[in-house]
Scaffold this motif. Structure first.
Motif, PDB file in Angstrom:
ATOM      1  N   ASN A 168      48.013  37.904  41.251  1.00  0.00           N
ATOM      2  CA  ASN A 168      46.928  38.047  40.260  1.00  0.00           C
ATOM      3  C   ASN A 168      45.697  37.254  40.693  1.00  0.00           C
ATOM      4  O   ASN A 168      44.570  37.739  40.586  1.00  0.00           O
ATOM      5  N   ARG A 179      43.942  39.166  43.308  1.00  0.00           N
ATOM      6  CA  ARG A 179      43.369  40.439  42.841  1.00  0.00           C
ATOM      7  C   ARG A 179      42.208  40.263  41.871  1.00  0.00           C
ATOM      8  O   ARG A 179      41.341  41.114  41.784  1.00  0.00           O
ATOM      9  N   TYR A 180      42.206  39.139  41.125  1.00  0.00           N
ATOM     10  CA  TYR A 180      41.129  38.955  40.147  1.00  0.00           C
ATOM     11  C   TYR A 180      40.095  37.925  40.600  1.00  0.00           C
ATOM     12  O   TYR A 180      39.447  37.287  39.784  1.00  0.00           O
ATOM     13  N   ASP A 198      42.393  29.928  40.498  1.00  0.00           N
ATOM     14  CA  ASP A 198      41.459  30.776  41.253  1.00  0.00           C
ATOM     15  C   ASP A 198      40.045  30.566  40.744  1.00  0.00           C
ATOM     16  O   ASP A 198      39.831  30.024  39.664  1.00  0.00           O
ATOM     17  N   TYR A 231      49.653  44.753  28.737  1.00  0.00           N
ATOM     18  CA  TYR A 231      48.391  44.256  28.164  1.00  0.00           C
ATOM     19  C   TYR A 231      47.423  43.939  29.299  1.00  0.00           C
ATOM     20  O   TYR A 231      47.779  43.286  30.275  1.00  0.00           O
ATOM     21  N   ARG A 232      46.208  44.455  29.186  1.00  0.00           N
ATOM     22  CA  ARG A 232      45.216  44.217  30.230  1.00  0.00           C
ATOM     23  C   ARG A 232      43.878  43.876  29.628  1.00  0.00           C
ATOM     24  O   ARG A 232      43.475  44.440  28.617  1.00  0.00           O
ATOM     25  N   VAL A 233      43.177  42.945  30.276  1.00  0.00           N
ATOM     26  CA  VAL A 233      41.869  42.529  29.780  1.00  0.00           C
ATOM     27  C   VAL A 233      40.867  43.641  30.055  1.00  0.00           C
ATOM     28  O   VAL A 233      40.168  44.097  29.161  1.00  0.00           O
ATOM     29  N   SER A 270      41.874  46.258  36.280  1.00  0.00           N
ATOM     30  CA  SER A 270      43.288  46.023  36.577  1.00  0.00           C
ATOM     31  C   SER A 270      43.863  47.196  37.338  1.00  0.00           C
ATOM     32  O   SER A 270      44.650  47.027  38.264  1.00  0.00           O
ATOM     33  N   GLY A 276      47.615  46.578  40.015  1.00  0.00           N
ATOM     34  CA  GLY A 276      48.734  45.944  39.299  1.00  0.00           C
ATOM     35  C   GLY A 276      49.489  46.940  38.442  1.00  0.00           C
ATOM     36  O   GLY A 276      49.074  48.085  38.277  1.00  0.00           O
ATOM     37  N   THR A 277      50.632  46.501  37.897  1.00  0.00           N
ATOM     38  CA  THR A 277      51.436  47.384  37.050  1.00  0.00           C
ATOM     39  C   THR A 277      51.302  47.030  35.568  1.00  0.00           C
ATOM     40  O   THR A 277      51.794  47.764  34.716  1.00  0.00           O
ATOM     41  N   GLY A 278      50.690  45.887  35.253  1.00  0.00           N
ATOM     42  CA  GLY A 278      50.566  45.472  33.853  1.00  0.00           C
ATOM     43  C   GLY A 278      51.819  44.766  33.357  1.00  0.00           C
ATOM     44  O   GLY A 278      51.932  44.452  32.173  1.00  0.00           O
ATOM     45  N   LEU A 301      52.772  39.460  34.160  1.00  0.00           N
ATOM     46  CA  LEU A 301      52.850  38.254  33.330  1.00  0.00           C
ATOM     47  C   LEU A 301      54.009  38.330  32.329  1.00  0.00           C
ATOM     48  O   LEU A 301      54.532  37.295  31.913  1.00  0.00           O
TER      49      LEU A 301
HETATM   50  P1  ADP Z   1      48.307  43.475  36.004  1.00  0.00           P
HETATM   51  O1  ADP Z   1      49.289  44.189  36.827  1.00  0.00           O
HETATM   52  O2  ADP Z   1      47.412  44.387  35.217  1.00  0.00           O
HETATM   53  O3  ADP Z   1      47.569  42.441  36.769  1.00  0.00           O
HETATM   54  P2  ADP Z   1      49.587  41.251  34.589  1.00  0.00           P
HETATM   55  O4  ADP Z   1      50.631  41.252  33.522  1.00  0.00           O
HETATM   56  O5  ADP Z   1      49.911  40.523  35.847  1.00  0.00           O
HETATM   57  O6  ADP Z   1      49.203  42.764  34.870  1.00  0.00           O
HETATM   58  O7  ADP Z   1      48.255  40.621  33.978  1.00  0.00           O
HETATM   59  C1  ADP Z   1      47.801  41.099  32.719  1.00  0.00           C
HETATM   60  C2  ADP Z   1      46.281  41.048  32.670  1.00  0.00           C
HETATM   61  O8  ADP Z   1      45.828  39.682  32.660  1.00  0.00           O
HETATM   62  C3  ADP Z   1      45.606  41.660  33.895  1.00  0.00           C
HETATM   63  O9  ADP Z   1      45.444  43.060  33.731  1.00  0.00           O
HETATM   64  C4  ADP Z   1      44.274  40.946  33.907  1.00  0.00           C
HETATM   65  O10 ADP Z   1      43.368  41.574  33.025  1.00  0.00           O
HETATM   66  C5  ADP Z   1      44.609  39.559  33.360  1.00  0.00           C
HETATM   67  N1  ADP Z   1      44.806  38.546  34.428  1.00  0.00           N
HETATM   68  C6  ADP Z   1      45.977  38.125  34.937  1.00  0.00           C
HETATM   69  N2  ADP Z   1      45.796  37.148  35.869  1.00  0.00           N
HETATM   70  C7  ADP Z   1      44.468  36.962  35.951  1.00  0.00           C
HETATM   71  C8  ADP Z   1      43.618  36.076  36.731  1.00  0.00           C
HETATM   72  N3  ADP Z   1      44.133  35.197  37.613  1.00  0.00           N
HETATM   73  N4  ADP Z   1      42.288  36.157  36.534  1.00  0.00           N
HETATM   74  C9  ADP Z   1      41.754  37.028  35.642  1.00  0.00           C
HETATM   75  N5  ADP Z   1      42.493  37.878  34.878  1.00  0.00           N
HETATM   76  C10 ADP Z   1      43.827  37.847  35.025  1.00  0.00           C
END
Ligand code: ADP
Length: 265
Positions: A157, A160-161, A185, A203-205, A210, A215-217, A220
């Protein structure tokens, strides 16, 4: 009646009166179990056909079919994504169905930190500055594979973010009586309102960011379950535009004296 599960709540009513509310939640639990079984069965059934499709797609060389190259590339990416999704759903079903760890062992954290650093560098492909530090001088007692999968999700994550040019830092350190594995990060960050729901499945922001990031969502949600099974907790500190820190905190009962390799310089 036998097999009934009750949820009990004690509510203050007046100065010396309390109300005991009993709710029959058997049906709810049964439905939740059916949902879990359904997801696990479907994921399991999807695994074989997907492996076959993925395997055949990999055999098609885009260089031999230049006209199809973009289509082939997209099909390979999407089948890779579906395979990852099925694997994550199976991992999550497995974690949800157990309430304690079956196999626990001594987890060498210095080599874990090294592995995470290499994974971050491989995913980043030189686009970020990656650093890792292990100052705890102690190891953990837990499930190696599951812990690795949780920490890896945080590292992936972070990469990727975080836009190119940013930094990723992995730290394993003492924290009160216990220890913390932190992944920091300098990426996009997460608005405060989203933080409480981050570990929910899918759940995704930002859905588009995403999806693009591959990612698969479920990452976390997997992290949360793995940490729960270790009686550990996840803390997230984040600032939009500045970055995030995901910390996994383990209590003193999980600490083990570091094993030496027996090699002296
Ligand atoms: P995904 O596969 O979509 O990354 P996750 O369950 O790993 O699914 O994360 C859920 C959501 O949390 C992500 O879609 C993203 O929006 C947010 N997120 C997770 N890690 C980070 C990070 N290090 N920085 C910013 N946003 C993050």
């Amino acid at each position: 009646s036998p097999g009934t599960t009750l949820s009990l709540r004690l509510i203050p009513y007046s100065e010396n009166l309390w109300l005991l509310v009993a709710r029959d939640v058997s049906r709810l639990l049964q439905l939740e179990q059916m949902r879990r079984d359904f997801v696990a069965n479907v994921s399991h059934e999807l695994r074989t056909p997907l492996t076959v499709v993925h395997g055949y797609l990999d055999m098609l060389d885009p260089a031999e079919h230049p006209d199809w190259a973009p289509i082939l590339g997209e099909m390979q990416r999407q089948s890779q994504r579906m395979t990852q999704l099925v694997e994550d759903l199976l991992t999550l079903s497995r974690l949800e169905s157990q309430d304690s760890l079956h196999e626990e062992d001594h987890v060498a954290m210095s080599s874990m930190v090294g592995t995470l650093r290499r994974e971050a560098m491989a995913l980043s492909q030189g686009r970020h500055e990656v650093s890792a530090q292990d100052t705890a001088n102690v190891d953990l007692w837990g499930a190696h594979k599951e812990l690795h999968s949780a920490f890896s999700n945080l590292v992936s994550n972070a990469v990727r973010y975080t836009p190119a040019g940013g930094s990723i830092r992995i730290v394993f350190r003492r924290d009160g009586d216990g220890v913390s594995l932190e992944v920091t990060d300098s990426g996009y960050g997460i608005p405060a309102g989203h933080l409480p729901r981050l570990t929910e499945r899918f759940y995704r922001v930002s859905t588009s960011r995403s999806r693009e990031s591959g990612g698969t969502g479920l990452g976390l949600a997997i992290v949360k379950h793995v940490l729960n099974l270790h009686q550990a907790r996840l803390e997230v500190a984040s600032e939009v535009g500045r970055g995030s820190t995901f910390s996994c905190h383990f209590g003193a009962e999980r600490l083990r004296t570091r094993e030496t390799t027996g090699m002296t310089p």
